[in-house]
Write a protein that holds these residues in place. Structure first.
Motif, PDB file in Angstrom:
ATOM      1  N   PHE A  36      -3.196   2.229  -1.105  1.00 40.45           N
ATOM      2  CA  PHE A  36      -2.430   1.826  -2.030  1.00 40.45           C
ATOM      3  C   PHE A  36      -1.417   0.790  -1.411  1.00 40.45           C
ATOM      4  O   PHE A  36      -1.220   0.575  -0.054  1.00 40.45           O
ATOM      5  N   ARG A  37      -1.101  -0.080  -2.194  1.00 40.80           N
ATOM      6  CA  ARG A  37      -0.166  -1.229  -1.773  1.00 40.80           C
ATOM      7  C   ARG A  37       1.186  -1.258  -2.659  1.00 40.80           C
ATOM      8  O   ARG A  37       0.878  -1.130  -3.969  1.00 40.80           O
ATOM      9  N   GLN A  38       2.295  -1.607  -1.928  1.00 37.87           N
ATOM     10  CA  GLN A  38       3.324  -2.013  -2.889  1.00 37.87           C
ATOM     11  C   GLN A  38       4.102  -3.397  -2.616  1.00 37.87           C
ATOM     12  O   GLN A  38       4.507  -3.125  -1.482  1.00 37.87           O
ATOM     13  N   ALA A  39       4.361  -4.000  -3.286  1.00 33.64           N
ATOM     14  CA  ALA A  39       4.980  -5.361  -3.129  1.00 33.64           C
ATOM     15  C   ALA A  39       6.600  -5.341  -3.627  1.00 33.64           C
ATOM     16  O   ALA A  39       6.784  -4.301  -4.570  1.00 33.64           O
ATOM     17  N   PRO A  40       7.403  -5.592  -3.077  1.00 32.24           N
ATOM     18  CA  PRO A  40       8.681  -5.787  -3.448  1.00 32.24           C
ATOM     19  C   PRO A  40       9.107  -6.115  -4.995  1.00 32.24           C
ATOM     20  O   PRO A  40       8.541  -6.762  -5.450  1.00 32.24           O
ATOM     21  N   ARG A  44       3.797   0.570  -7.004  1.00 33.56           N
ATOM     22  CA  ARG A  44       2.341   0.891  -6.109  1.00 33.56           C
ATOM     23  C   ARG A  44       1.099   0.820  -6.867  1.00 33.56           C
ATOM     24  O   ARG A  44       0.993   1.178  -8.051  1.00 33.56           O
ATOM     25  N   GLU A  45       0.211   0.332  -6.343  1.00 30.51           N
ATOM     26  CA  GLU A  45      -0.908  -0.195  -6.908  1.00 30.51           C
ATOM     27  C   GLU A  45      -2.198   0.131  -6.109  1.00 30.51           C
ATOM     28  O   GLU A  45      -2.158   0.124  -4.906  1.00 30.51           O
ATOM     29  N   PHE A  46      -3.249   0.767  -6.725  1.00 32.47           N
ATOM     30  CA  PHE A  46      -4.358   1.252  -6.168  1.00 32.47           C
ATOM     31  C   PHE A  46      -5.376  -0.181  -5.526  1.00 32.47           C
ATOM     32  O   PHE A  46      -5.250  -1.266  -5.925  1.00 32.47           O
ATOM     33  N   VAL A  47      -5.642   0.094  -4.297  1.00 32.73           N
ATOM     34  CA  VAL A  47      -6.386  -1.028  -3.525  1.00 32.73           C
ATOM     35  C   VAL A  47      -7.991  -0.282  -3.473  1.00 32.73           C
ATOM     36  O   VAL A  47      -8.893  -0.951  -3.862  1.00 32.73           O
ATOM     37  N   THR A  57     -17.363   4.815  -2.894  1.00 27.95           N
ATOM     38  CA  THR A  57     -16.166   4.166  -2.800  1.00 27.95           C
ATOM     39  C   THR A  57     -15.795   3.324  -4.010  1.00 27.95           C
ATOM     40  O   THR A  57     -16.514   3.362  -4.933  1.00 27.95           O
ATOM     41  N   ASP A  58     -14.449   2.860  -4.022  1.00 27.52           N
ATOM     42  CA  ASP A  58     -14.061   2.504  -5.291  1.00 27.52           C
ATOM     43  C   ASP A  58     -13.257   1.391  -4.973  1.00 27.52           C
ATOM     44  O   ASP A  58     -12.265   1.586  -4.150  1.00 27.52           O
ATOM     45  N   PHE A  59     -13.135   0.190  -5.583  1.00 25.97           N
ATOM     46  CA  PHE A  59     -12.168  -0.893  -5.157  1.00 25.97           C
ATOM     47  C   PHE A  59     -11.472  -1.425  -6.606  1.00 25.97           C
ATOM     48  O   PHE A  59     -12.150  -1.465  -7.542  1.00 25.97           O
ATOM     49  N   SER A  62      -9.054  -6.876  -7.614  1.00 24.82           N
ATOM     50  CA  SER A  62      -8.425  -8.029  -6.720  1.00 24.82           C
ATOM     51  C   SER A  62      -9.013  -8.058  -5.564  1.00 24.82           C
ATOM     52  O   SER A  62      -8.688  -9.200  -4.771  1.00 24.82           O
ATOM     53  N   VAL A  63      -9.605  -7.034  -5.185  1.00 23.81           N
ATOM     54  CA  VAL A  63      -9.895  -7.098  -3.503  1.00 23.81           C
ATOM     55  C   VAL A  63     -11.505  -6.775  -3.470  1.00 23.81           C
ATOM     56  O   VAL A  63     -11.957  -6.850  -2.375  1.00 23.81           O
ATOM     57  N   LYS A  64     -12.105  -6.590  -4.373  1.00 24.81           N
ATOM     58  CA  LYS A  64     -13.816  -6.738  -4.471  1.00 24.81           C
ATOM     59  C   LYS A  64     -14.202  -7.883  -3.566  1.00 24.81           C
ATOM     60  O   LYS A  64     -14.041  -8.859  -3.981  1.00 24.81           O
ATOM     61  N   GLY A  65     -15.241  -7.251  -2.723  1.00 24.82           N
ATOM     62  CA  GLY A  65     -15.925  -8.413  -1.778  1.00 24.82           C
ATOM     63  C   GLY A  65     -15.071  -9.228  -0.879  1.00 24.82           C
ATOM     64  O   GLY A  65     -15.694  -9.820  -0.070  1.00 24.82           O
ATOM     65  N   ARG A  66     -13.740  -8.517  -0.686  1.00 21.49           N
ATOM     66  CA  ARG A  66     -12.896  -8.976   0.418  1.00 21.49           C
ATOM     67  C   ARG A  66     -12.333  -7.781   1.339  1.00 21.49           C
ATOM     68  O   ARG A  66     -12.190  -7.968   2.594  1.00 21.49           O
ATOM     69  N   PHE A  67     -12.149  -6.720   0.870  1.00 25.92           N
ATOM     70  CA  PHE A  67     -11.761  -5.624   1.586  1.00 25.92           C
ATOM     71  C   PHE A  67     -12.983  -4.676   1.425  1.00 25.92           C
ATOM     72  O   PHE A  67     -13.886  -4.366   0.629  1.00 25.92           O
ATOM     73  N   THR A  68     -12.848  -3.809   2.621  1.00 29.26           N
ATOM     74  CA  THR A  68     -13.804  -2.717   2.972  1.00 29.26           C
ATOM     75  C   THR A  68     -13.425  -1.644   3.443  1.00 29.26           C
ATOM     76  O   THR A  68     -12.476  -1.677   4.216  1.00 29.26           O
ATOM     77  N   ILE A  69     -13.508  -0.510   2.853  1.00 27.32           N
ATOM     78  CA  ILE A  69     -13.120   0.742   3.092  1.00 27.32           C
ATOM     79  C   ILE A  69     -14.002   1.585   4.058  1.00 27.32           C
ATOM     80  O   ILE A  69     -15.104   1.784   3.718  1.00 27.32           O
TER      81      ILE A  69
END
Length: 124
Positions: A36-40, A44-47, A57-59, A62-69
């Motif tokens: 997860f991530r949280q900006a100021p 908190r949002e799911f990544v 896996t689940d993405f 906003s991060v599909k195709g760029r992030f890999t877990i």
């Protein structure tokens, strides 16, 4: 289980970072895992998330195709490979462990244990 996230830093837009989350106290293979991530000033949002075995896996869109877990259960470590980073990816990133069900992976209430955040800052 105790979770320790690391690997954050400052990177230019278009760059890459690899986050790690080391587990101790119990074997990582007992848990579905999520990032997860949280900006100021934001919630908190799911990544992304990965099942116990790594088979599912689940993405977030906003991060599909760029992030890999990925996970290495033998090393008790979870990874997040982040490519093509954008300024809007700037946030504190948190890893979390879910004992029960993968189906609700995007819901932070599904997670029982959280690591401390590691800051990712993407400059434009």
């Amino acid at each position: 289980v105790q979770l320790q996230a690391s690997g954050g830093g400052l990177v230019q837009a278009g760059g890459s970072l690899r986050l790690s989350c080391a587990a101790s106290g119990r074997t990582l293979s007992s848990y579905h895992m999520g990032w997860f991530r949280q900006a100021p000033g934001k919630e908190r949002e799911f990544v992304c998330a990965i099942s116990r075995s790594g088979g599912s896996t689940d993405f977030a869109d906003s991060v599909k195709g760029r992030f890999t877990i990925s996970r290495d259960n033998a090393k008790n470590t979870l990874y997040l490979q982040m490519n093509s980073l954008k300024p809007e990816d700037t946030a504190a990133y948190y890893c979390a462990a879910n004992r029960v069900v993968f189906r609700t992976a995007p819901d932070p209430r599904s997670y029982d244990y959280w690591g401390q955040g590691t800051q990712v800052t993407v400059s434009s």
